[in-house]
Design an enzyme around this catalytic site. Structure first.
Site, PDB file in Angstrom:
ATOM      1  CD  GLU A  54      10.646 -15.908  32.859  1.00 52.97           C
ATOM      2  OE1 GLU A  54      10.848 -15.995  34.160  1.00 52.97           O
ATOM      3  OE2 GLU A  54      11.269 -15.319  32.200  1.00 52.97           O
ATOM      4  CB  CYS A  98      13.493 -17.121  28.064  1.00 55.21           C
ATOM      5  SG  CYS A  98      15.174 -18.042  27.386  1.00 55.21           S
TER       6      CYS A  98
HETATM    7  N1  SAH Z   1      14.260 -23.182  23.333  1.00 53.14           N
HETATM    8  C1  SAH Z   1      13.733 -22.167  22.216  1.00 53.14           C
HETATM    9  C2  SAH Z   1      13.042 -20.850  22.539  1.00 53.14           C
HETATM   10  C3  SAH Z   1      13.311 -20.291  23.954  1.00 53.14           C
HETATM   11  S1  SAH Z   1      14.783 -19.476  23.982  1.00 53.14           S
HETATM   12  C4  SAH Z   1      15.068 -21.630  21.639  1.00 53.14           C
HETATM   13  O1  SAH Z   1      16.342 -22.129  22.202  1.00 53.14           O
HETATM   14  O2  SAH Z   1      14.903 -20.936  20.517  1.00 53.14           O
HETATM   15  C5  SAH Z   1      14.279 -18.083  23.136  1.00 53.14           C
HETATM   16  C6  SAH Z   1      15.337 -17.057  22.706  1.00 53.14           C
HETATM   17  O3  SAH Z   1      16.074 -16.443  23.795  1.00 53.14           O
HETATM   18  C7  SAH Z   1      16.575 -18.016  22.031  1.00 53.14           C
HETATM   19  O4  SAH Z   1      17.129 -17.787  20.882  1.00 53.14           O
HETATM   20  C8  SAH Z   1      17.571 -18.047  23.081  1.00 53.14           C
HETATM   21  O5  SAH Z   1      18.963 -18.520  22.754  1.00 53.14           O
HETATM   22  C9  SAH Z   1      17.441 -16.744  23.727  1.00 53.14           C
HETATM   23  N2  SAH Z   1      18.152 -16.600  24.896  1.00 53.14           N
HETATM   24  C10 SAH Z   1      18.383 -17.256  25.873  1.00 53.14           C
HETATM   25  N3  SAH Z   1      18.838 -16.808  27.037  1.00 53.14           N
HETATM   26  C11 SAH Z   1      19.321 -15.573  26.538  1.00 53.14           C
HETATM   27  C12 SAH Z   1      20.033 -14.432  27.068  1.00 53.14           C
HETATM   28  N4  SAH Z   1      20.670 -14.343  28.251  1.00 53.14           N
HETATM   29  N5  SAH Z   1      20.022 -13.242  26.259  1.00 53.14           N
HETATM   30  C13 SAH Z   1      19.433 -13.022  25.156  1.00 53.14           C
HETATM   31  N6  SAH Z   1      18.991 -14.244  24.652  1.00 53.14           N
HETATM   32  C14 SAH Z   1      18.767 -15.350  25.258  1.00 53.14           C
HETATM   33 FE1  SF4 Z   2      16.260 -24.419  26.431  1.00 48.30          FE
HETATM   34 FE2  SF4 Z   2      18.551 -23.458  25.216  1.00 48.30          FE
HETATM   35 FE3  SF4 Z   2      16.139 -22.561  24.569  1.00 48.30          FE
HETATM   36 FE4  SF4 Z   2      17.156 -21.878  26.946  1.00 48.30          FE
HETATM   37  S1  SF4 Z   2      17.946 -21.414  24.757  1.00 48.30           S
HETATM   38  S2  SF4 Z   2      15.009 -22.400  26.462  1.00 48.30           S
HETATM   39  S3  SF4 Z   2      18.289 -23.830  27.271  1.00 48.30           S
HETATM   40  S4  SF4 Z   2      16.546 -24.753  24.301  1.00 48.30           S
END
Ligand code: SAH
Ligand code: SF4
Length: 386
Positions: free
Chosen positions: A91, A372
Site C-alpha cells: 500500500e 501502515c
Molecule cells: N519500519 C519503519 C517504517 C514503516 S512504519 C519504521 O518502523 O519506522 C512507519 C511508522 O508508522 C512508524 O513510526 C511506525 O511505528 C508507525 N506505526 C505502525 N503502526 C502504527 C499504528 N497502528 N498507529 C500509528 N502508527 C503506527
Molecule cells: Fe516493521 Fe515495526 Fe516499522 Fe511496523 S513499525 S513496519 S513492524 S519496523
C-alpha cells in the site's frame, strides 16, 4: 528474469543504448515516456521506432502496479492498495500537503511509500509485521508507487497529454537540455515519506537506488530534502546512511525512551539497544548536520505516562531532535488503544515544559486504516475468508 526498465539508472541505460548505437535523444524520449508521461506499455511510446520498442520488450520488463482498492478522496488522505506481479499486496498513502481548510484544493502532496511485503521486525503494535516478512520490493516497485498514484485520475492530477510534451525529434535536440526533464510539469507528489509497509533500512541498497531515481532530474525530480526515511532503529544502517551523498531526512521510530519500554514493544531494541542506536544517530548527525525527528506513538498504558517524557526529552535534547507525537491507530486483532485526548495533550505539554520541540499529530486518515499495513491486512483477511 529480465531486469525492469525502471530498476536502471540513466548511466546504465545510456551504456545499453550506446551498445545498440542509438543516438542520445532516443534515451531522452524513453525517459520522458517513463517518468513524465508515466505510460504503462511499450506500445504507448509512439515516437520510438517499432524495432526499438521490440528490442526493449525483449530486454526489459515494464512493471506497473495494479490498483486493487482505493480509500479516501481527493484532498483528504487517500490510500492505495496495489497488487504486484506475483500477487503480493502493498500500500501507499497520499496525504495532502496542506489540508484544504477553506475548500481550496491542495495541489502538492506527500506520498507514504512501502519498501517490503510485510515486515520482519514484528513491532507489537503494528499491522505490517503481523503476518511476518514475505519479500523485499524491487527498485521498480518502489519507484512505481509514485508514478502509479500520479496516474490515478481521481488523485487530482492529470497526466499531461502526449501532444503537449516537447520530446526532441531527430536532429532537433537542444544540447543544453542534457538529461533534464524536457517537460518540467509540477508533479502531484513533491514529498516522500518512506513509512509504509516494511523496514526501509532492511532493504537498503534497493531503496537507495529507487530514491536516486525518484530524486534524479531525469526521473522523479523530488528533492532529497523532501524525502524522509523512517526506521525502527537499525543502527548499522543508520551509520551507512550517514555516508550517502544525498541529504535525505531521517525519522526514528522511537516509541519508548528507555530500553524497558522499547524492549516491550519493539523486538529490534534487543538487537540494537538505545545506547547503540543513539550513538548511531549522533554519528549520522555529525556527518550530515541534519535534524532528526523522533516518531513517538502514544499507546494507552504502554508509553503514555507523563514520567516517560523525562527520558524522552533528555534524548531529544541530546540529539537536538524534534518529537512527533502520534496517537496510536487501533489495529484489528491487536489489544492496544490510543490514550484520551486529555492524556495526549498532557504528554505534549510536559515535553514542551522541558524545552523540546514537539508536535501532536491530530491523525489524518484514522478512519481509513491509514497506519501502515492495515488496509493490506484487512484485505488479506477478507480474501482468506472467501
Ligand atoms: N519500519 C519503519 C517504517 C514503516 S512504519 C519504521 O518502523 O519506522 C512507519 C511508522 O508508522 C512508524 O513510526 C511506525 O511505528 C508507525 N506505526 C505502525 N503502526 C502504527 C499504528 N497502528 N498507529 C500509528 N502508527 C503506527
Ligand atoms: Fe516493521 Fe515495526 Fe516499522 Fe511496523 S513499525 S513496519 S513492524 S519496523
Amino acid at each position: 528474469m529480465l531486469p525492469d526498465i525502471k530498476s536502471l539508472h540513466h548511466d546504465e541505460l545510456q551504456a545499453q543504448f550506446e551498445s545498440w548505437t542509438l543516438p542520445a535523444y532516443r534515451l531522452e524520449q524513453l525517459l520522458n515516456w517513463l517518468y513524465v508521461q508515466r505510460v504503462t506499455s511499450w506500445d504507448a511510446m509512439t515516437n520510438l521506432p517499432k524495432a526499438l520498442r521490440e528490442r526493449l520488450r525483449q530486454h526489459f520488463t515494464l512493471t506497473t502496479l495494479e490498483l486493487v482498492r482505493k480509500q479516501g478522496a481527493r484532498d483528504t488522505t487517500e490510500k492505495f492498495l496495489w497488487r504486484l506481479s506475483d500477487g503480493a499486496l502493498i500500500e501507499s498513502v497520499l496525504l495532502p500537503a496542506n489540508p484544504a481548510l477553506y475548500g481550496d484544493a491542495s495541489d502538492r502532496h506527500t506520498l507514504c511509500v512501502s519498501t517490503q511485503v510485510g515486515c520482519a521486525y514484528g513491532c507489537k503494535f503494528c499491522a505490517s509485521g503481523i503476518d511476518g516478512w514475505k519479500r523485499n520490493l524491487g527498485v521498480e516497485e518502489i519507484v512505481e508507487q509514485v508514478l502509479a498514484v500520479e496516474r490515478v485520475p481521481s488523485s487530482g492530477f492529470r497526466v499531461p497529454s502526449c501532444t503537449t510534451v516537447s520530446v526532441p525529434e531527430p536532429g532537433t535536440q537542444n544540447p543544453e537540455l542534457g538529461t533534464r526533464n524536457p517537460n518540467p510539469e509540477p508533479r502531484l507528489i513533491n514529498n516522500l515519506v518512506i513509512m509504509g509497509m516494511g523496514e526501509p533500512l532492511a532493504n537498503y541498497d534497493t531503496l537507495m537506488k529507487a530514491l536516486r531515481t525518484l530524486n534524479a532530474p531525469w526521473g522523479g525530480g523530488i528533492g532529497a530534502r523532501k524525502i524522509t526515511i523512517s526506521t525502527s532503529g537499525l543502527a548499522p544502517q543508520i551509520r551507512r546512511l550517514a555516508d550517502e551523498p544525498l541529504q535525505f531526512r531521517l525519522a526514528l521510530s522511537l516509541h519508548g525512551a528507555t530500553d524497558a519500554v522499547r524492549n516491550k514493544i519493539m523486538p529490534v531494541n534487543r538487537k540494537y539497544p538505545l545506547a547503540e542506536l543513539i550513538a548511531a544517530c549522533e554519528h549520522y548527525q555529525r556527518r550530515k548536520d541534519r535534524m532528526i525527528t523522533f516518531e513517538y506513538i502514544l499507546i494507552a498504558g504502554v508509553n503514555d505516562d507523563v514520567e516517560e517524557t523525562r527520558p524522552l526529552a533528555a534524548l531529544a535534547r541530546r540529539l537536538n531532535a524534534k518529537i512527533n507525537l502520534i496517537p496510536y491507530n487501533t489495529v484489528q486483532g491487536l489489544p492496544w488503544q490510543r490514550p484520551s485526548e486529555a492524556i495526549q495533550e498532557k504528554f505534549l505539554a510536559a515535553l514542551e515544559a522541558q524545552g523540546v520541540t514537539a508536535t501532536l499529530r491530530r491523525e489524518k486518515g484514522h478512519d481509513i486504516d491509514a497506519a501502515c499495513g492495515q488496509l493490506r491486512l484487512r484485505t488479506e483477511r477478507e480474501l482468506a475468508a472467501t
